[in-house]
Design a protein around this motif. Structure first.
Motif, mmCIF file in Angstrom:
data_model
loop_
_atom_site.group_PDB
_atom_site.id
_atom_site.type_symbol
_atom_site.label_atom_id
_atom_site.label_comp_id
_atom_site.label_asym_id
_atom_site.label_seq_id
_atom_site.Cartn_x
_atom_site.Cartn_y
_atom_site.Cartn_z
ATOM 1 N N THR A 27 0.850 -1.181 0.000
ATOM 2 C CA THR A 27 0.000 0.000 0.000
ATOM 3 C C THR A 27 0.892 1.239 0.000
ATOM 4 O OG1 THR A 27 -0.125 0.267 2.407
ATOM 5 C CG2 THR A 27 -1.717 -1.247 1.368
ATOM 6 N N VAL A 28 0.296 2.374 -0.321
ATOM 7 C CA VAL A 28 1.061 3.620 -0.326
ATOM 8 C C VAL A 28 1.570 3.932 1.073
ATOM 9 C CG1 VAL A 28 0.941 6.095 -0.789
ATOM 10 C CG2 VAL A 28 -0.234 4.485 -2.312
ATOM 11 N N GLN A 29 0.742 3.713 2.078
ATOM 12 C CA GLN A 29 1.170 3.954 3.450
ATOM 13 C C GLN A 29 2.373 3.092 3.812
ATOM 14 O OE1 GLN A 29 -1.910 3.421 6.394
ATOM 15 N NE2 GLN A 29 -0.530 3.773 8.112
ATOM 16 N N ASP A 30 2.367 1.826 3.399
ATOM 17 C CA ASP A 30 3.501 0.942 3.679
ATOM 18 C C ASP A 30 4.788 1.510 3.084
ATOM 19 O OD1 ASP A 30 1.961 -0.993 5.028
ATOM 20 O OD2 ASP A 30 1.420 -1.975 3.153
ATOM 21 N N LYS A 31 4.725 1.979 1.843
ATOM 22 C CA LYS A 31 5.914 2.508 1.176
ATOM 23 C C LYS A 31 6.419 3.771 1.866
ATOM 24 C CE LYS A 31 5.924 -0.641 -2.046
ATOM 25 N NZ LYS A 31 6.958 -1.708 -2.058
ATOM 26 N N LEU A 32 5.490 4.644 2.276
ATOM 27 C CA LEU A 32 5.887 5.871 2.965
ATOM 28 C C LEU A 32 6.528 5.570 4.312
ATOM 29 C CD1 LEU A 32 2.806 8.135 2.209
ATOM 30 C CD2 LEU A 32 5.162 8.633 1.541
ATOM 31 N N GLU A 33 5.911 4.679 5.070
ATOM 32 C CA GLU A 33 6.447 4.357 6.388
ATOM 33 C C GLU A 33 7.818 3.699 6.283
ATOM 34 O OE1 GLU A 33 2.209 3.904 8.832
ATOM 35 O OE2 GLU A 33 3.375 2.109 8.334
#
Length: 273
Positions: A27-33
């Motif tokens: 997910t986008v959140q996973d990549k950002l984190e």
């Protein structure tokens, strides 16, 4: 000193399972984190202003997280972009008051659904617009959208999987905007089309819906239903009857995800990122 950092990001959601982190990852959140963890050495949990579905894009998503890092605020965007995939971009970063929450403090959100009803799809925009190969009655669609403006119970326009305690939302604006196309892309109806599709037109159109909040699949169901109005399968006034019914079965299909983009998020002046 612990800091509250707000990022403004854009992403092509084609290859992701949505924004919000899921057990399966990707997910986008996973990549950002992951990028922030590599940069600072700290684990972080990010709060996004919205929860875009799989395949949905964002032009102006806001996220915030707390950190003990002393990295200067003007270095965050460049540093994160070197650690992110090319389809996720951080445009800016700002240090916010400790209480700031990207989701809770948003006062207005705008989504855009792109509809291409030219005869043939555009291979260069295929990831970001829905191709509808037959002409549409744009005037009827504009008229139908007006019934959505105001405070309503949008049960008919949300998925049965919605977990929200109530479905009352306020829509501030719902409109269809014609977009100019290059001269070499034909938009005029052929003679046989004028006979088959009276009152309808070709072209590229952007459906904008702004409100104080949105339900699961709400904009995609609005798009799928208003497309039926454009096709002549429903009348503009049917939109009011669908709202009043408070039944998902009365509305149209859920439009394809790839045509949808979280376009803009607005905050009170105190929290403008």
């Amino acid at each position: 000193m612990r800091r509250n950092i707000c990022l403004v990001i854009s992403y092509d959601g084609t290859d992701y399972f949505g924004f919000q982190s899921q057990p399966g990852g990707n997910t986008v959140q996973d990549k950002l984190e992951e990028a922030v963890r590599i940069l600072t050495g700290e684990p972080h949990h990010m709060l996004g202003a919205g929860r875009t579905d799989a395949g949905v894009h964002a032009r102006g998503m806001f996220v915030n997280f707390h950190t003990d890092s002393t990295i200067p605020i003007d270095r965050w965007a460049v540093a994160l972009n070197t650690r992110l995939p090319e389809d996720i971009v951080v445009h800016s970063a700002r240090e916010m008051p400790d209480e700031f929450n990207a989701r809770r403090h948003a006062v207005r959100k705008t989504y855009r659904y792109a509809i291409n009803c030219c005869k043939f799809p555009d291979p260069f925009r295929r990831r970001f617009e829905f191709h509808h190969p037959t002409p549409l009655n744009v005037g009827a669609m504009q008229a139908g959208l007006q019934h959505l403006i105001g405070e309503h119970d949008f049960t008919s326009f949300t998925s049965p999987l919605s977990t929200k305690p109530h479905h009352v939302r306020t829509v501030y604006e719902a409109r269809l905007e014609s977009v100019a196309l290059p001269d070499d892309i034909p938009t005029l109806l052929e003679e046989r089309d004028r006979i088959r599709f009276p009152g309808k037109t070709r072209g590229l159109f952007h459906l904008y819906v702004s409100g104080n909040g949105f339900l699961y699949n709400m904009v995609r169901i609005i798009a799928g239903t208003i497309l039926q109005v454009g096709e002549g399968k429903r009348q503009p006034d049917d939109m009011a009857a669908i709202l009043a019914a408070r039944s998902r079965a009365k509305a149209g299909p859920t439009a394809m995800a790839h045509g949808l983009t979280l376009w803009k998020i607005e905050y009170d002046e105190k929290y403008t990122c």
